[in-house]
Design an enzyme around this catalytic site. Structure first.
Site, PDB file in Angstrom:
ATOM      1  N   LYS A 139     -19.135  47.781  15.640  1.00  0.00           N
ATOM      2  CA  LYS A 139     -19.884  48.934  15.846  1.00  0.00           C
ATOM      3  C   LYS A 139     -18.808  50.158  15.662  1.00  0.00           C
ATOM      4  O   LYS A 139     -17.523  50.108  15.918  1.00  0.00           O
ATOM      5  CB  LYS A 139     -20.514  48.955  17.083  1.00  0.00           C
ATOM      6  CG  LYS A 139     -20.657  48.646  18.492  1.00  0.00           C
ATOM      7  CD  LYS A 139     -21.154  48.860  19.128  1.00  0.00           C
ATOM      8  CE  LYS A 139     -20.125  48.719  20.542  1.00  0.00           C
ATOM      9  NZ  LYS A 139     -21.390  48.704  21.820  1.00  0.00           N
ATOM     10  N   MET A 191     -10.455  73.485  16.663  1.00  0.00           N
ATOM     11  CA  MET A 191     -11.116  73.173  15.758  1.00  0.00           C
ATOM     12  C   MET A 191     -10.082  72.359  15.023  1.00  0.00           C
ATOM     13  O   MET A 191     -10.561  70.504  15.301  1.00  0.00           O
ATOM     14  CB  MET A 191     -12.098  73.266  15.187  1.00  0.00           C
ATOM     15  CG  MET A 191     -13.431  72.320  13.888  1.00  0.00           C
ATOM     16  SD  MET A 191     -14.459  73.290  12.727  1.00  0.00           S
ATOM     17  CE  MET A 191     -15.531  74.060  14.476  1.00  0.00           C
ATOM     18  N   TYR A 244      -6.562  80.751  21.068  1.00  0.00           N
ATOM     19  CA  TYR A 244      -8.086  81.377  21.648  1.00  0.00           C
ATOM     20  C   TYR A 244      -8.214  81.596  23.147  1.00  0.00           C
ATOM     21  O   TYR A 244      -7.478  81.274  23.672  1.00  0.00           O
ATOM     22  CB  TYR A 244      -9.579  80.567  21.424  1.00  0.00           C
ATOM     23  CG  TYR A 244      -9.077  80.807  19.806  1.00  0.00           C
ATOM     24  CD1 TYR A 244     -10.089  82.054  18.578  1.00  0.00           C
ATOM     25  CD2 TYR A 244      -9.978  79.223  19.572  1.00  0.00           C
ATOM     26  CE1 TYR A 244     -10.000  81.314  17.230  1.00  0.00           C
ATOM     27  CE2 TYR A 244      -9.610  79.250  17.601  1.00  0.00           C
ATOM     28  CZ  TYR A 244     -10.140  80.101  16.739  1.00  0.00           C
ATOM     29  OH  TYR A 244     -10.364  80.203  15.715  1.00  0.00           O
ATOM     30  N   ARG A 299     -31.093  48.571  30.076  1.00  0.00           N
ATOM     31  CA  ARG A 299     -30.374  49.527  28.847  1.00  0.00           C
ATOM     32  C   ARG A 299     -31.882  48.958  27.871  1.00  0.00           C
ATOM     33  O   ARG A 299     -32.938  49.782  27.548  1.00  0.00           O
ATOM     34  CB  ARG A 299     -29.366  49.351  27.824  1.00  0.00           C
ATOM     35  CG  ARG A 299     -28.541  50.352  28.965  1.00  0.00           C
ATOM     36  CD  ARG A 299     -26.845  50.921  28.319  1.00  0.00           C
ATOM     37  NE  ARG A 299     -26.698  49.035  27.519  1.00  0.00           N
ATOM     38  CZ  ARG A 299     -25.838  49.048  27.256  1.00  0.00           C
ATOM     39  NH1 ARG A 299     -24.514  50.092  27.308  1.00  0.00           N
ATOM     40  NH2 ARG A 299     -25.305  47.851  26.171  1.00  0.00           N
TER      41      ARG A 299
END
Length: 368
Positions: free
Chosen positions: A38, A313, A264, A136
């Protein structure tokens, strides 16, 4: 000279083979090993991984969602594929693509039988998921009679396996709880056997249970993270080889004077002359912001270079003061000199989250 020329996740199929053989050595010959592929093969490349596992003798695969199983079928995987968390909207596609659903509630059982009958199926393989304490998905003990009621009224489906999921098989402090889960699983499974009049496969063990609870192997075990080189325990990790190495290159080198800032929000300010490098990888690639500002780091020519400033990013910046390197040189984020678990820990997370989070825009290179 760099061995990569862009951000690349190298996937070593020989390491996968090593991990498979190690885990297989812990099992009796008659116990099957289901390969969990998966989440793009735990962030690697699901089809190539599945094909290699098939060569090694794996006859059963597991995915989380229908789309993942369909992708494997499109890439030529013909072995049985268990869909662990199917949704009713996908039931017709599951049958059309010969996938096998986990049935975990009365609603899912009822709706899948409706679809199977509509499509004229007989003895279509399903897998009953039992809730033994993880809470779950899965049927609880007082719902077993409901399962019997549905199955006794149809010939459209047949139970291929009965399974559950352990909550803390890697944690010896939770040994009593794990043994309770195993006891509950046996009790519920044998109630099902009595009513079904045949014996489906049983499986509950994950990677950690293969090592820590060999008595819980039953007919089949499921391994995900272990096949990819992680064992949830340092002693186990020593016997496994991570299959993925995340590499990038130096795009540009800067020489900062004291007082100059980087990135940043000016999150890093040099207090003395500092040499920095910008790398073409960022949080859109899976290297999230928690690794910035000195918490995480990378390796250049076996020398550690901390990440400085805020992760962007598409880029990160590192401090390479004192490291002899050039633009275009190779940089390793995890694999080789730095285990992915160590890198993940620097960001206060776990290897699962790190490796499955590597973006699909990162190039995959298969080493066969």
């Amino acid at each position: 000279m760099s061995t990569v020329h862009e951000t690349t996740l190298e996937i070593d199929l020989k390491a996968l083979e090593h991990n498979y053989k190690f885990l297989r050595s812990k099992l009796a010959k008659d116990v099957e090993l289901m390969g969990v592929v998966k989440a793009f093969g735990y962030g690697s490349e699901s089809s190539e991984v599945a094909k290699k596992m098939s060569e090694l003798g794996v006859g059963y695969f597991a995915v989380a969602y229908t789309k993942e199983g369909v992708s494997l079928r499109d890439d030529g995987i013909t072995e049985s594929i268990l869909v662990l968390h199917p949704q009713s909207i996908n039931f017709q596609e599951i049958i059309e693509r010969c996938l096998e659903p986990s049935i975990y509630s009365e609603y899912v059982l009822r709706e899948f039988i409706k679809t199977a009958e509509k499509l004229g199926q007989k003895d279509y393989p399903i897998h009953l998921k039992l809730n033994t304490g993880l809470n779950r998905l899965g049927f609880i003990e007082n719902e077993l009679e409901t399962i019997f009621d549905y199955l006794n009224k149809t010939s459209s489906v047949k139970v291929k396996s009965i399974f559950s999921h352990l909550a803390a098989s890697e944690d010896w402090r939770e040994r009593e709880f794990t043994l309770q889960q195993l006891g509950k699983f046996r009790k519920m499974a044998f109630k099902l056997f009595e009513n079904l009049k045949y014996r489906p496969l049983l499986h509950i063990s994950n990677t950690s249970a293969i090592i820590n609870y060999p008595e819980a192997a039953f007919d089949m075990v499921r391994s995900g993270i272990g096949l990819y080189g992680f064992g949830n325990d340092e002693k186990i990790n020593k016997n496994l080889k991570p299959i993925g190495t995340l590499k990038t290159i130096i795009s540009q080198i800067h020489h900062l004077a004291a007082g100059e800032s980087v990135g940043y929000n000016r999150a890093f300010t040099a207090i003395e002359k500092t040499k920095t490098a910008t790398l073409p990888i960022g949080h859109a690639d899976g290297i999230n912001r928690q690794y910035g500002n000195g918490r995480g780091g990378v390796y250049i020519k076996d020398q550690y270079a901390p990440i400085i400033g805020n992760v962007c990013m598409d880029m990160i910046m590192i401090d390479i003061t004192g490291i002899e390197c050039e633009e275009g040189d190779e940089v390793i984020l995890f694999g080789g000199p730095q285990h992915a678990t160590k890198f993940a820990t620097s960001g206060n997370t776990i290897s699962y989250e790190l490796i499955t989070g590597i973006s699909q825009r990162v190039k995959r290179h298969i080493i066969k």
